[in-house]
Design a protein around this motif. Structure first.
Motif, short mmCIF file in Angstrom:
data_model
loop_
_atom_site.label_atom_id
_atom_site.label_comp_id
_atom_site.label_asym_id
_atom_site.label_seq_id
_atom_site.Cartn_x
_atom_site.Cartn_y
_atom_site.Cartn_z
N PRO A 1 -13.42 30.94 1.68
CA PRO A 1 -13.06 30.00 0.61
C PRO A 1 -12.05 28.97 1.13
N HIS B 1 -15.49 28.13 -6.89
CA HIS B 1 -15.17 28.68 -5.58
C HIS B 1 -15.90 27.84 -4.54
N GLN B 2 -15.15 27.18 -3.68
CA GLN B 2 -15.77 26.40 -2.61
C GLN B 2 -15.66 27.17 -1.31
N PHE B 3 -16.80 27.31 -0.64
CA PHE B 3 -16.86 27.99 0.65
C PHE B 3 -17.06 26.96 1.75
N THR C 1 -20.21 24.84 -3.13
CA THR C 1 -19.33 25.25 -4.22
C THR C 1 -20.16 25.95 -5.29
N ALA C 2 -19.60 27.03 -5.82
CA ALA C 2 -20.21 27.74 -6.95
C ALA C 2 -19.30 27.57 -8.16
N THR D 1 -23.52 31.19 -12.34
CA THR D 1 -22.85 30.23 -11.46
C THR D 1 -23.86 29.16 -11.09
N VAL E 1 -24.59 26.37 -8.17
CA VAL E 1 -24.27 25.95 -6.80
C VAL E 1 -24.44 24.44 -6.70
N ALA F 1 -21.78 32.73 -1.44
CA ALA F 1 -21.77 32.31 -2.85
C ALA F 1 -22.43 33.35 -3.74
N TRP G 1 -20.10 36.42 -3.98
CA TRP G 1 -18.98 36.13 -4.88
C TRP G 1 -19.45 36.16 -6.33
N SER G 2 -20.59 35.52 -6.60
CA SER G 2 -21.11 35.48 -7.97
C SER G 2 -21.36 36.88 -8.51
N VAL H 1 -27.73 32.78 -10.61
CA VAL H 1 -27.16 31.66 -9.86
C VAL H 1 -28.22 30.58 -9.87
#
Length: 187
Positions: free
Chosen positions: A7, A63-65, A79-80, A100, A102, A124, A127-128, A139
């Motif tokens: 992240p 949440h940005q990866f 990003t999610a 979520t 994306v 992502a 995390w979701s 997602v």
């Protein structure tokens, strides 16, 4: 793959801004993003600081990866965004379930084909599915109908078309097609 998928941190707003500007200069940007390089250039440092803080580790709304190379450079991102049935929807119809969404998927051209996009999507999705509140049921993402390369990748990553679509803002009749992955059934 030697990249670390992680992240973003709130203090990395300059890196977030620079990668986003690079993404918006990519030849595929007109069918990949609902933003332009020229528009993004006008945004203040405060905008980028707020955007990054909202997507940093620990945030439940987004949440940005990033894919970070051993030398510290960033090779890709996504990003999610959490969407609730009674909450804000950034694009498309309101969800009937917690989900979520994306957005902002980008891998630098010289890094494509090496598994970075797969790794970003795995992060992502993990995390979701790990969220305790809300419990994400799906997602989703949108892909421009004129972006078959991205659509093929999303299908390969397990996303399936839902049959839903939205007009591209200012897109002269073009459509964004919705794809989804449903929560795995456990038990």
């Amino acid at each position: 793959m030697e990249h670390l998928i992680r992240p973003v941190r709130a203090d990395e707003w300059r890196e977030v801004r620079d990668l986003r500007l690079d993404a918006l200069r990519d030849p595929a940007a007109p069918v990949a993003f609902l933003d332009t390089y020229e528009n993004a250039l006008t945004r203040s440092d405060a905008y980028w600081q707020e955007r990054t803080a909202a997507a940093a580790e620990g945030s439940q709304g987004a949440h940005q990866f990033v894919a970070e190379a051993p030398d510290g450079s960033w090779a890709g991102t996504l990003t999610a965004l959490v969407e609730r049935p009674d909450g804000e929807v950034r694009f498309g119809a309101a969800p009937g379930v917690d989900q979520t969404h994306v957005v902002g998927v980008y891998v630098r051209p010289e890094e494509r084909g090496g598994g970075l996009a797969d790794a970003l999507f795995r992060a992502a999705l993990e995390w979701s599915w790990s969220l305790a509140e809300p419990v994400v049921q799906r997602v989703r993402l949108y892909v421009h109908e004129g972006n078959p390369r991205a659509a093929a990748f999303y299908r390969k990553a397990g996303f399936v078309p839902t049959g839903e679509s939205e007009p591209v803002p200012g897109g002269a009749g073009a459509r964004e097609l919705e794809y989804e992955v449903r929560r795995p059934v456990t038990g």
